[in-house]
Design a protein around this motif. Sequence first.
Motif, PDB file in Angstrom:
ATOM      1  N   ILE A  85      19.196  -3.724   1.530  1.00  0.00           N
ATOM      2  CA  ILE A  85      18.336  -2.588   1.178  1.00  0.00           C
ATOM      3  C   ILE A  85      19.056  -1.286   1.484  1.00  0.00           C
ATOM      4  O   ILE A  85      19.069  -0.358   0.671  1.00  0.00           O
ATOM      5  N   PHE A  86      19.662  -1.192   2.661  1.00  0.00           N
ATOM      6  CA  PHE A  86      20.374   0.027   3.037  1.00  0.00           C
ATOM      7  C   PHE A  86      21.585   0.265   2.138  1.00  0.00           C
ATOM      8  O   PHE A  86      21.866   1.405   1.753  1.00  0.00           O
ATOM      9  N   LEU A  87      22.292  -0.789   1.792  1.00  0.00           N
ATOM     10  CA  LEU A  87      23.438  -0.656   0.900  1.00  0.00           C
ATOM     11  C   LEU A  87      22.994  -0.139  -0.470  1.00  0.00           C
ATOM     12  O   LEU A  87      23.598   0.784  -1.021  1.00  0.00           O
ATOM     13  N   ALA A  88      21.927  -0.711  -1.001  1.00  0.00           N
ATOM     14  CA  ALA A  88      21.422  -0.269  -2.306  1.00  0.00           C
ATOM     15  C   ALA A  88      20.911   1.165  -2.230  1.00  0.00           C
ATOM     16  O   ALA A  88      21.137   1.964  -3.150  1.00  0.00           O
ATOM     17  N   ALA A  89      20.240   1.513  -1.136  1.00  0.00           N
ATOM     18  CA  ALA A  89      19.713   2.877  -0.988  1.00  0.00           C
ATOM     19  C   ALA A  89      20.843   3.897  -0.900  1.00  0.00           C
ATOM     20  O   ALA A  89      20.787   4.957  -1.531  1.00  0.00           O
TER      21      ALA A  89
ATOM     22  N   ILE B 266       0.840  -1.203   0.000  1.00  0.00           N
ATOM     23  CA  ILE B 266       0.000   0.000   0.000  1.00  0.00           C
ATOM     24  C   ILE B 266       0.877   1.256   0.000  1.00  0.00           C
ATOM     25  O   ILE B 266       0.616   2.225  -0.720  1.00  0.00           O
ATOM     26  N   GLY B 267       1.946   1.238   0.799  1.00  0.00           N
ATOM     27  CA  GLY B 267       2.861   2.381   0.838  1.00  0.00           C
ATOM     28  C   GLY B 267       3.543   2.609  -0.500  1.00  0.00           C
ATOM     29  O   GLY B 267       3.663   3.752  -0.963  1.00  0.00           O
ATOM     30  N   ALA B 268       3.987   1.538  -1.151  1.00  0.00           N
ATOM     31  CA  ALA B 268       4.654   1.671  -2.449  1.00  0.00           C
ATOM     32  C   ALA B 268       3.684   2.164  -3.517  1.00  0.00           C
ATOM     33  O   ALA B 268       4.034   3.019  -4.342  1.00  0.00           O
ATOM     34  N   LEU B 269       2.456   1.644  -3.504  1.00  0.00           N
ATOM     35  CA  LEU B 269       1.458   2.112  -4.471  1.00  0.00           C
ATOM     36  C   LEU B 269       1.072   3.567  -4.200  1.00  0.00           C
ATOM     37  O   LEU B 269       0.858   4.343  -5.138  1.00  0.00           O
TER      38      LEU B 269
ATOM     39  N   ILE C   9       8.922   0.690  -8.357  1.00  0.00           N
ATOM     40  CA  ILE C   9       8.674  -0.648  -8.912  1.00  0.00           C
ATOM     41  C   ILE C   9       9.478  -1.693  -8.145  1.00  0.00           C
ATOM     42  O   ILE C   9       8.973  -2.784  -7.847  1.00  0.00           O
ATOM     43  N   ILE C  10      10.704  -1.365  -7.805  1.00  0.00           N
ATOM     44  CA  ILE C  10      11.520  -2.291  -6.998  1.00  0.00           C
ATOM     45  C   ILE C  10      10.870  -2.540  -5.646  1.00  0.00           C
ATOM     46  O   ILE C  10      10.813  -3.679  -5.168  1.00  0.00           O
ATOM     47  N   LEU C  11      10.345  -1.480  -5.031  1.00  0.00           N
ATOM     48  CA  LEU C  11       9.648  -1.647  -3.751  1.00  0.00           C
ATOM     49  C   LEU C  11       8.407  -2.526  -3.905  1.00  0.00           C
ATOM     50  O   LEU C  11       8.136  -3.382  -3.046  1.00  0.00           O
TER      51      LEU C  11
END
Length: 133
Positions: free
Chosen positions: A73-77, A14-17, A45-47
């Motif tokens: 996730i943190f590394l990618a962010a 829901i948050g990603a949408l 889209i990844i989320l």
Amino acid sequence: MESLPIVIQILSLIGALGFMYFITRLIVMGKLREEYSFIWIACTIILIVFSIWRKGLEQISLALGVFYPPSLIFLAAIFAIIIFLVHLSVVNSKMQQSVKELTHEIAFLRKELAELRQNEPPVSVDMPLVTEP
């Protein structure tokens, strides 16, 4: 206790949408340029993919040798933020150069206009602007 991950999965979806809707509204209202919207849409889209594919983050982290999947996730962010900041620095540098060139152009035009006004004969109010034959 099994319902907790499903609740988190639904909330993250829901948050990603909701974020996708927010980005779409910014594009429609003209507050976000298309070139930057692609980045945000890709991240969203990844989320969404990781919200639906529950074991995806674990499988990718195992394949990369990361022992704690959320750290991936943190590394990618952090990596994405650094790349985006470098991109914005390049855009900012180009804009500063453009502002400098435009400022010089305005100064030259003002100087040329002042010189033209000095060399022009004064216009009398009594002189007719249009001569009749």
